[in-house]
Write a protein that holds these residues in place. Structure first.
Motif, short mmCIF file in Angstrom:
data_model
loop_
_atom_site.label_atom_id
_atom_site.label_comp_id
_atom_site.label_asym_id
_atom_site.label_seq_id
_atom_site.Cartn_x
_atom_site.Cartn_y
_atom_site.Cartn_z
N LEU A 74 0.82 -1.22 0.00
CA LEU A 74 0.00 0.00 0.00
C LEU A 74 0.85 1.26 0.00
N ASN A 75 1.96 1.25 0.75
CA ASN A 75 2.86 2.40 0.76
C ASN A 75 3.37 2.72 -0.64
N SER A 76 3.76 1.68 -1.36
CA SER A 76 4.27 1.87 -2.73
C SER A 76 3.19 2.39 -3.66
N ILE A 77 2.00 1.81 -3.56
CA ILE A 77 0.88 2.25 -4.42
C ILE A 77 0.56 3.72 -4.12
N SER A 78 0.44 4.04 -2.84
CA SER A 78 0.11 5.40 -2.43
C SER A 78 1.15 6.40 -2.92
#
Length: 80
Positions: free
Chosen positions: A72-76
């Motif tokens: 999620l951190n990467s997507i965000s």
């Protein structure tokens, strides 16, 4: 899009790719927690996520993921 919305969309991708109705992931979920999440399905998940969000990950980013929260951190980061 906030984090909970991202997680909801990501969960839908997991259900679709892993063909596991009723699967619910959270930020602490790892591949060890989901029987169907093997190395081949991991690649399919990455491709589906990239296609859904219209983003691309580097191999380094993918290798650094230890759980769904890091995913999620990467997507965000790519969406912002």
């Amino acid at each position: 899009m906030n984090r909970s919305e991202l997680l909801k969309e990501l969960n839908e991708i997991f259900v679709d790719v892993l063909d596991t109705d009723g699967l619910v992931i959270n930020e602490q979920t790892t591949a060890k927690d989901v029987d169907e999440w093997d190395s081949l399905n991991h690649i399919q998940l990455v491709v589906a996520i990239e296609k859904h969000f219209k983003i691309r990950f580097t191999s380094q980013e993918i290798q650094n993921w230890n759980n769904v929260g890091e995913m999620l951190n990467s997507i965000s980061a790519k969406l912002n």
